[in-house]
Design an enzyme around this catalytic site. Structure first.
Site, PDB file in Angstrom:
ATOM      1  N   CYS A  80       0.813  -1.218   0.000  1.00  0.00           N
ATOM      2  CA  CYS A  80       0.000   0.000   0.000  1.00  0.00           C
ATOM      3  C   CYS A  80       0.845   1.266   0.000  1.00  0.00           C
ATOM      4  CB  CYS A  80      -0.934   0.008   1.211  1.00  0.00           C
ATOM      5  SG  CYS A  80      -2.074  -1.392   1.291  1.00  0.00           S
ATOM      6  N   CYS A  94      -8.571  -8.661   1.424  1.00  0.00           N
ATOM      7  CA  CYS A  94      -9.127  -7.377   0.986  1.00  0.00           C
ATOM      8  C   CYS A  94      -8.124  -6.557   0.181  1.00  0.00           C
ATOM      9  CB  CYS A  94      -9.585  -6.560   2.193  1.00  0.00           C
ATOM     10  SG  CYS A  94     -10.901  -7.335   3.164  1.00  0.00           S
ATOM     11  N   CYS A 105     -13.126 -12.202   8.430  1.00  0.00           N
ATOM     12  CA  CYS A 105     -14.155 -13.157   8.850  1.00  0.00           C
ATOM     13  C   CYS A 105     -14.856 -13.757   7.639  1.00  0.00           C
ATOM     14  CB  CYS A 105     -15.178 -12.467   9.753  1.00  0.00           C
ATOM     15  SG  CYS A 105     -16.467 -13.581  10.338  1.00  0.00           S
ATOM     16  N   CYS A 111     -13.620  -7.824   6.300  1.00  0.00           N
ATOM     17  CA  CYS A 111     -12.512  -7.666   7.236  1.00  0.00           C
ATOM     18  C   CYS A 111     -13.034  -6.959   8.484  1.00  0.00           C
ATOM     19  CB  CYS A 111     -11.389  -6.860   6.583  1.00  0.00           C
ATOM     20  SG  CYS A 111      -9.786  -7.158   7.324  1.00  0.00           S
TER      21      CYS A 111
END
Length: 284
Positions: A80, A94, A105, A111
């Site tokens: 990122c 994600c 989850c 997330c």
């Protein structure tokens, strides 16, 4: 009538909290934590790890960052291209950094982090109550089945199936909800329970533990009337969290570059390019 009212209330709360857990998107760090295009070029074109470390220290000097990597370096995400805020981690599913990430989850296909952790806890709580209520109301018909008062064959199958499923989910949710209640009481995330956050003085699993009441308030807020409602009320913005002791809260990134050289660069072995490059640890 009372049974139906309670049933519908629990059902609405269950669906509401599940919807909020699924569709509340995780929050990414603010722009000030991201590298500018010029800093990215300067960082990527630099081959010396010690200089890269100085570049990161220069960028992070004014950021409220207090935790480090296991090797004492700056928590930096090369995917990122940002300096991670405290308790922030990169989610590979994600493909983004998530503020106060707890876990990804599969139940809600989302997330779980700062933005929806309260909703996830309420989803577990109301799911637990929902299963308990169904099992309790069906149990008397289960007794009639065993005593022979229930003669309809189809009804027997439905009652057995409903009771079995309700009890099975109740037991599973009880352990999961109990574990997350323990995490909230200690002010830890699931990731921090397995790997303690590292401060200037070393790893400390209780670094964010402020006491039971304040730990609850961080997740649910100060307004107790909002605790049981799926309404966002968590304290802060997810970029900074109060710490247990001021000595652990001293920000190494706010000090001068000489401090970073004393703490990190001078400790690196001489003449080992690959080994020293690990000082800037990219966490996932």
């Amino acid at each position: 009538v009372a049974y139906l009212v309670v049933f519908h209330i629990l059902f609405v709360l269950f669906v509401w909290t599940y919807w909020k857990s699924v569709f509340t998107l995780p929050i990414q760090p603010a722009k000030k934590f991201h590298m500018s295009y010029a800093d990215q070029e300067r960082y990527e074109n630099e081959e010396r790890p010690e200089v890269q470390r100085q570049i990161l220290a220069e960028i992070a000097r004014k950021l409220p960052v207090y935790t480090r990597t296991g090797s004492g370096g700056i928590r930096f995400c090369d995917r990122c291209q940002l300096i991670k805020p405290d308790r922030c981690h990169h989610c590979s599913v994600c493909a983004m950094c998530v503020l106060k990430m707890d876990h990804h989850c599969p139940w809600v296909n989302n997330c779980i982090g700062f933005s929806n952790y309260k909703f996830f806890l309420l989803f577990l709580a109301y799911s637990l109550l929902y299963c308990l209520y169904i099992a309790a109301t069906v149990f008397k018909y289960f007794i009639k089945y065993w005593t022979g008062e229930l003669t309809n064959g189809r009804s027997k199958f439905h009652i057995l199936f409903l009771l079995f499923v309700a009890i099975m989910f109740f037991v599973s949710l009880m352990f999961l909800f109990g574990y997350h209640c323990w995490l909230v009481s200690r002010n830890r995330s699931t990731l921090e329970a397995f790997s303690a956050p590292v401060f200037q003085n070393g790893p400390d699993k209780n670094g964010f533990n402020l006491g039971f009441v304040k730990n609850l308030q961080q997740v649910f807020g100060e307004e107790k009337k909002l605790w049981l409602l799926p309404i966002a009320s968590s304290q802060g913005d997810g970029h900074f969290f109060p710490m247990r002791a001021l000595s652990e809260a001293r920000n190494p990134l706010l000090t001068n570059e000489e401090q970073w050289e004393e703490d990190g660069i001078d400790e690196e072995p001489q003449g080992s390019g690959e080994a020293s490059s690990l000082a800037i640890e990219r966490e996932t």
